[in-house]
Design a protein around this motif. Structure first.
Motif, PDB file in Angstrom:
ATOM      1  N   ARG A 126      -3.711 -11.302 -12.688  1.00 13.56           N
ATOM      2  CA  ARG A 126      -2.975 -10.540 -11.635  1.00 13.56           C
ATOM      3  C   ARG A 126      -3.763  -9.064 -11.273  1.00 13.56           C
ATOM      4  NH1 ARG A 126      -2.494  -6.307 -14.061  1.00 13.56           N
ATOM      5  NH2 ARG A 126      -1.625  -5.546 -12.312  1.00 13.56           N
ATOM      6  N   GLY A 127      -3.205  -8.472 -10.191  1.00 11.63           N
ATOM      7  CA  GLY A 127      -3.852  -7.398  -9.622  1.00 11.63           C
ATOM      8  C   GLY A 127      -4.999  -7.841  -8.812  1.00 11.63           C
ATOM      9  N   ALA A 128      -5.048  -7.286  -7.607  1.00  6.88           N
ATOM     10  CA  ALA A 128      -5.725  -7.541  -6.362  1.00  6.88           C
ATOM     11  C   ALA A 128      -7.262  -7.972  -6.402  1.00  6.88           C
ATOM     12  CB  ALA A 128      -5.451  -6.785  -5.221  1.00  6.88           C
ATOM     13  N   THR A 132      -9.540   0.160 -11.109  1.00  7.12           N
ATOM     14  CA  THR A 132      -9.564   1.271  -9.849  1.00  7.12           C
ATOM     15  C   THR A 132      -8.881   2.578 -10.372  1.00  7.12           C
ATOM     16  OG1 THR A 132      -7.588   0.194  -8.985  1.00  7.12           O
ATOM     17  CG2 THR A 132      -9.724  -0.684  -8.234  1.00  7.12           C
ATOM     18  N   ARG A 182      -0.923 -16.240  -3.614  1.00  6.16           N
ATOM     19  CA  ARG A 182      -0.067 -15.021  -3.404  1.00  6.16           C
ATOM     20  C   ARG A 182      -0.534 -14.463  -2.227  1.00  6.16           C
ATOM     21  NH1 ARG A 182       0.392 -11.054  -8.445  1.00  6.16           N
ATOM     22  NH2 ARG A 182       2.265 -10.660  -7.333  1.00  6.16           N
ATOM     23  N   ALA A 196      -6.677  -5.652 -14.328  1.00 10.60           N
ATOM     24  CA  ALA A 196      -6.177  -5.948 -12.899  1.00 10.60           C
ATOM     25  C   ALA A 196      -7.226  -6.060 -11.866  1.00 10.60           C
ATOM     26  CB  ALA A 196      -5.394  -4.852 -12.129  1.00 10.60           C
ATOM     27  N   ASN A 225       1.481  -1.647  -1.947  1.00 11.48           N
ATOM     28  CA  ASN A 225       1.250  -1.876  -3.407  1.00 11.48           C
ATOM     29  C   ASN A 225       2.290  -2.181  -4.353  1.00 11.48           C
ATOM     30  OD1 ASN A 225      -0.604  -1.470  -5.849  1.00 11.48           O
ATOM     31  ND2 ASN A 225       0.551   0.481  -6.434  1.00 11.48           N
ATOM     32  N   LYS A 226       2.489  -2.440  -5.711  1.00 11.37           N
ATOM     33  CA  LYS A 226       3.713  -2.890  -6.321  1.00 11.37           C
ATOM     34  C   LYS A 226       4.676  -2.123  -6.035  1.00 11.37           C
ATOM     35  CE  LYS A 226       3.726  -5.449  -8.948  1.00 11.37           C
ATOM     36  NZ  LYS A 226       4.164  -6.853  -8.336  1.00 11.37           N
ATOM     37  N   ALA A 241      -3.987  -0.524  -5.123  1.00  2.00           N
ATOM     38  CA  ALA A 241      -3.547  -1.327  -3.764  1.00  2.00           C
ATOM     39  C   ALA A 241      -3.821  -2.671  -3.601  1.00  2.00           C
ATOM     40  CB  ALA A 241      -4.142  -0.719  -2.630  1.00  2.00           C
ATOM     41  N   ASP A 242      -2.844  -3.389  -3.091  1.00  2.00           N
ATOM     42  CA  ASP A 242      -3.010  -4.917  -2.770  1.00  2.00           C
ATOM     43  C   ASP A 242      -3.587  -5.138  -1.538  1.00  2.00           C
ATOM     44  OD1 ASP A 242      -0.929  -5.231  -5.190  1.00  2.00           O
ATOM     45  OD2 ASP A 242      -1.711  -7.009  -5.053  1.00  2.00           O
ATOM     46  N   GLN A 285       4.524  -4.300 -15.715  1.00  2.00           N
ATOM     47  CA  GLN A 285       2.931  -4.163 -15.879  1.00  2.00           C
ATOM     48  C   GLN A 285       2.477  -2.988 -16.527  1.00  2.00           C
ATOM     49  OE1 GLN A 285       4.612  -5.400 -13.215  1.00  2.00           O
ATOM     50  NE2 GLN A 285       3.556  -6.987 -12.339  1.00  2.00           N
TER      51      GLN A 285
HETATM   52  O1  MRU Z   1       2.132  -8.283  -8.905  1.00  2.00           O
HETATM   53  P1  MRU Z   1       0.888  -7.547  -9.573  1.00  2.00           P
HETATM   54  O2  MRU Z   1       0.939  -7.186 -11.005  1.00  2.00           O
HETATM   55  O3  MRU Z   1      -0.506  -8.575  -9.236  1.00  2.00           O
HETATM   56  O4  MRU Z   1       0.706  -6.428  -8.686  1.00  2.00           O
HETATM   57  C1  MRU Z   1      -0.465  -5.420  -8.802  1.00  2.00           C
HETATM   58  C2  MRU Z   1      -0.479  -4.228  -8.225  1.00  2.00           C
HETATM   59  O5  MRU Z   1       0.401  -3.876  -7.271  1.00  2.00           O
HETATM   60  C3  MRU Z   1      -1.936  -3.197  -8.586  1.00  2.00           C
HETATM   61  O6  MRU Z   1      -1.388  -2.098  -8.453  1.00  2.00           O
HETATM   62  C4  MRU Z   1      -2.901  -3.760  -7.260  1.00  2.00           C
HETATM   63  O7  MRU Z   1      -3.011  -5.013  -7.388  1.00  2.00           O
HETATM   64  C5  MRU Z   1      -4.137  -2.936  -7.585  1.00  2.00           C
HETATM   65  S1  MRU Z   1      -4.969  -3.522  -9.074  1.00  2.00           S
HETATM   66  C6  MRU Z   1      -6.586  -2.754  -9.219  1.00  2.00           C
END
Ligand code: MRU
Length: 351
Positions: free
Chosen positions: A56-58, A168, A87, A162, A246-247, A235-236, A195
């Motif tokens: 997980r994590g973008a 990041t 996702r 992530a 973001n989350k 950020a996603d 997380q």
């Molecule tokens: O649902 P997740 O755990 O994938 O969410 C992750 C986040 O929101 C992170 O902050 C985002 O992906 C940035 S990761 C460098």
């Protein structure tokens, strides 16, 4: 899917490895208690790992999906669609898949089907390496924003786990810490899947960076006491106007930051910026199973028939973001212009 601790890459820790024709992923659902590596041999394994947040994590999702295309080279279109559907919010997923698709099309046009899998693997390895390099650049640019003694707050996990490695927001934290510009980190626990509590603390512990875990609803009290000098999150997806998905729980932290005059920074590579999405209102927001809200640690925490809502991300408007810390430098408002200029300077057609 078997267990095998594969160790670190030459570029440091990565939660993603390619070994013996399989993709190895550190199963993040089991951290911090167990360090179990999943072995994915089919694109279906990768899709399932993304859906259940084992990876997980973008940026990490994007890199895993790139390797997923290698595993699915035999039926490329099906693998592409399967992985894309996992996702919706993290744009790095589509970014990586579209690059893979372009490579696939070029290979087919050139009549090079035989070499396709090898080509895809070289490309995926490059996406993997490039993400780590981008994160190191983000760290270098970001550390200049910190001053000795700063206590920083972060939400969710935007560290090595992530990404392909280094992280990041946590990359910035690590770089600021190494430069003597950081005192400690406040870690939001990040309900419902924790997380922050499970992953960010695990990473900061390994990095030996002082940190304290807080419940999400403590952030206001901590900031109001003057105990937070900077906020940095990942950020996603970042829209063309600088709005940031973001989350969930990031937006309230940004509002608190504005109320108390604390700079709110977002650290992300250009691959997280989606110039095809005009503003945050156009970003698809993942809604996950409500079961994740009414259960914790395998135990029900609400009455049997309680209805719950599980929105996985929120959108922070650009006006609350002091700067975007990217691999192309620190971007300032107005973001429409600074983002466009960063892509122009990069001289890339990649969107
Ligand atoms: O649902 P997740 O755990 O994938 O969410 C992750 C986040 O929101 C992170 O902050 C985002 O992906 C940035 S990761 C460098």
């Amino acid at each position: 899917m078997a267990v095998e601790p594969p160790g670190a890459t030459e570029q440091g820790f990565s939660p993603i490895r390619w070994s013996d024709d399989a993709l190895l992923l550190l199963d993040q659902t089991l951290l911090p208690e167990q360090e179990v590596w999943l072995r994915c041999r089919r694109p279906e394994d990768v899709a399932e790992a993304i859906r259940r947040l084992s990876v997980r994590g973008a940026p990490a999702i994007g890199v895993a999906a790139a390797y997923g295309l290698v595993l699915g080279a035999g039926d490329f279109a099906a693998a592409y669609e399967l992985l894309l559907a996992t996702r919706p919010t993290a744009v790095n997923l589509r970014w990586a898949l579209d690059q893979g698709r372009a490579l696939h099309e070029r290979s087919v046009e050139a009549g090079e089907r035989e070499e396709l899998r090898e080509r895809l693997l070289d490309w995926a390895r490059n996406v993997h390496r490039e993400d780590i390099a981008a994160n190191r650049r983000i760290g270098k640019f970001g550390r200049g924003l910190f001053e000795e003694g700063d206590r920083v707050l972060t939400h969710c996990n935007a560290g090595a786990l992530a990404t392909a490695g280094y992280g990041t927001a946590i990359g910035v934290v690590e770089a600021a810490w190494s430069a003597g510009r950081l005192a400690s980190v406040w870690v939001d626990e990040t309900r419902p899947l924790l997380q922050g509590s499970r992953l960010t603390t695990w990473e900061l512990g390994r990095l030996e960076i002082p940190h304290r875990l807080i419940t999400d609803n403590s952030a206001g009290a901590i900031i109001a006491r003057g105990w937070v000098q900077k906020i940095v999150v990942g950020a996603d997806r970042i829209a063309a106007n600088g709005d940031v998905a973001n989350k969930v729980g990031t937006y309230p932290v940004a509002v608190l930051a504005a109320r108390h005059g604390v700079p709110f920074y977002v650290a992300a590579p250009l691959s997280t910026i989606d110039r095809d999405t005009a503003s945050g209102a156009d970003i698809p927001i993942e809604e996950r199973d409500a079961e994740e809200v009414v259960h914790a640690f395998g135990k029900r925490i609400a009455p049997q028939d309680t209805e719950a809502l599980n929105i996985a991300f929120d959108v922070t408007p650009a006006e609350l973001v002091a700067a975007l810390i990217t691999d192309a430098g620190v971007l300032r408002p107005p973001y429409g212009e600074s983002i466009a200029s960063a892509f122009r300077d990069r001289g890339t057609a990649a969107r």
